[in-house]
Enzyme design. Structure first.
Site, PDB file in Angstrom:
ATOM      1  N   GLU A 177       0.945  -1.281   0.182  1.00 16.41           N
ATOM      2  CA  GLU A 177      -0.039   0.068  -0.151  1.00 16.41           C
ATOM      3  C   GLU A 177       0.771   1.166  -0.131  1.00 16.41           C
ATOM      4  O   GLU A 177       1.894   1.263   0.833  1.00 16.41           O
ATOM      5  CB  GLU A 177      -1.129  -0.003   1.123  1.00 16.41           C
ATOM      6  CG  GLU A 177      -1.663   1.376   1.376  1.00 16.41           C
ATOM      7  CD  GLU A 177      -2.565   1.586   0.243  1.00 16.41           C
ATOM      8  OE1 GLU A 177      -2.446   2.762  -0.114  1.00 16.41           O
ATOM      9  OE2 GLU A 177      -3.471   0.666  -0.355  1.00 16.41           O
ATOM     10  N   HIS A 210     -44.244  -3.551  12.457  1.00 22.31           N
ATOM     11  CA  HIS A 210     -45.143  -2.440  12.435  1.00 22.31           C
ATOM     12  C   HIS A 210     -44.787  -1.593  13.622  1.00 22.31           C
ATOM     13  O   HIS A 210     -44.907  -2.215  14.732  1.00 22.31           O
ATOM     14  CB  HIS A 210     -46.614  -3.034  12.134  1.00 22.31           C
ATOM     15  CG  HIS A 210     -47.672  -1.689  12.292  1.00 22.31           C
ATOM     16  ND1 HIS A 210     -47.571  -0.978  11.363  1.00 22.31           N
ATOM     17  CD2 HIS A 210     -48.182  -1.223  13.036  1.00 22.31           C
ATOM     18  CE1 HIS A 210     -48.531   0.026  11.335  1.00 22.31           C
ATOM     19  NE2 HIS A 210     -48.767  -0.074  12.643  1.00 22.31           N
TER      20      HIS A 210
END
Length: 468
Positions: A39, A447
């Site tokens: 990297e 719900h």
């Protein structure tokens, strides 16, 4: 470690530590490979450091700021809501970005993954050279995964300098500009526009096409445009940016709209016109790795390149430039190295734009399905009829399902509205598993919840609507 001309032997090497590379590295290690990551900048890549994650942190901060100032209809009146944007940026970096990138570094340590810092250049199909400013070292490898990502495109007369920024620069601002110009009305440009508009900036979007967010269907984008119209966001379509001039006060932009020259001034200009894959200057062409259109590496269904022991994933290969796509491909490549027969399957690849309102899609649109010869229908349920959305004062948008007429199998879905980025996962799973609209309808949804809009859409598909 021995340093010099003698090659140091490695097993599986991953170039790039972004959401494709770090996932590939961890999965390869889990499969018993000895993994080394190369990297050149930072663990976590663009996504975790200067892209997906910090942008969502700013978007969330902006949402909270808006809620603090605009909840009077609920009886909530905040008389002294202020924004300390430097503190916002500190929180974004220290509590979000640093925490996540530190977590990835910790996972590397857990899985005994070594990290070599520098830029990699391939010498042949089994060796590469890693270079830093003051040193170079050759390494040999058995297998290689290329996960080098992409970088912003710079356009003529808009060099990334001073008051002209790329998306990375836009996310690092230490003050909220009074006026902001965004060149490019794709998902990155529109997300930045939405965030800074919510933070108090007056934003102008310049888009070269005839509409913003051209990759999404018009009725989805219309909901976002409606929200933009109340946010001090001006949208110029068929607009071609021609010239930028930096001034003492900010930046002046000249652009053409259908042949008519216009001019805007702002504190900053952000250019978000796309990204290019990071495949140049790696030596790929010298070792026989085939590179196709737009610099993208050609791969097979296991992410293997034309060179058998070299794989490529994420933004450097064809397909949508999405972090979750890169992570998915990283797993496939790592497992292929270990002998797995698994292949990539893009039957349903979700995509999200984190504007107000959020847009999320997966699978096929009606037009795409018909183009493939499928006989499909659609069913659509508005959030205006969803109890939870009403209680949140967030009723713009809808859930749309695309399903086969005979089998009733779900083949696509489009959502614009509250929590679209979360709702799309259920429908992606439905497509991946071959579920029908009845299967989804018979799934009990809590719900009151936003997710009930998905269930209500399936009820419409079955011709048995309850809530509309």
């Amino acid at each position: 470690m021995v340093v010099g001309d003698f090659a140091i032997e490695l097993d599986t090497v991953v170039i790039g530590a972004g959401p494709g590379g770090y996932v590939a590295a961890i999965r390869a290690a889990e499969k018993g490979q000895k993994v080394t990551v190369i990297e050149k900048e930072y663990i976590g890549g663009v996504c975790l450091n200067v892209g997906c994650i910090p942008s969502k942190a700013l978007i969330e901060a902006a949402h909270r700021y808006q809620r603090a100032m605009n909840s009077s209809e609920m009886g909530l009146r905040v008389t002294a809501a202020t924004l300390d944007f430097k503190q916002t940026q500190k929180w974004k970096q220290e509590s979000v970005v640093d925490k996540l990138t530190g977590g990835v570094a910790g996972l590397f340590k857990k899985h005994h993954i070594d990290v070599i810092w520098g830029s990699a250049f391939l010498k042949d199909d089994h060796s590469l050279r890693v270079m830093t400013d003051d040193s170079a070292q050759t390494y040999s490898f058995n297998n290689l995964i290329i996960a080098t990502g992409s970088h912003p495109i710079e356009i003529p007369n808009f060099k990334f300098k001073g008051k002209v920024l790329d998306s990375t620069g836009a996310l690092a601002l230490q003050e909220v500009p009074k006026k902001l110009i965004v060149v490019g009305g794709g998902y990155i440009g529109c997300e930045l526009a939405s965030a800074y508009a919510n933070l108090g900036a007056h934003v102008s979007i310049l888009e070269g096409a005839d509409r913003i967010l051209a990759n999404y269907e018009k009725d989805l984008v219309a909901v976002v445009e409606h929200h933009f119209s109340g946010q001090h966001v001006d949208i110029y379509t068929n607009a071609i940016a021609k010239m930028s001039e930096q001034t003492d006060k900010g930046v002046k932009i000249k652009f053409d709209v259908s042949g008519e020259e216009k001019e805007l001034e702002a504190d900053y200009c952000v250019v978000c016109v796309g990204r290019k894959p990071n495949t140049a200057d790696m030596g790929l062409e010298h070792i026989g790795v085939k590179i196709g259109d737009r610099g993208l590496i050609e791969v097979d269904a296991q992410c293997r390149t034309s060179v058998g022991n070299i794989y490529a994933i994420g933004d450097v290969v064809p397909g949508a430039a999405l972090a979750h796509k890169a992570s998915y491909e990283g797993k496939i490549a790592a497992e292929a190295i270990s002998g797995s027969k698994g292949i990539v399957d893009y039957r349903a690849m979700p995509a999200v734009c984190y504007t107000d309102s959020e847009i999320a899609t997966t699978g096929l649109t009606v037009a795409e399905a018909k183009k493939q010869g499928l006989d499909v229908k659609k069913a659509q349920f508005p959030f205006a009829a969803n109890g939870r959305a009403i209680s949140m004062s967030s009723t713009n948008g809808f859930v749309r399902l695309v399903f086969e007429k005979v089998s009733q199998a779900v083949v696509g879905a489009q959502i614009v509205g509250p929590n679209a980025s979360d709702l799309i996962t259920e429908l992606t799973l439905a497509i991946e598993t071959g579920a029908t609209v009845e299967d989804v309808s018979l799934t009990i949804h809590p719900h009151p919840s936003i997710s009930e809009a998905v269930m209500d859409a399936t009820d419409i598909a079955l011709g048995l609507p309850i809530n509309i």
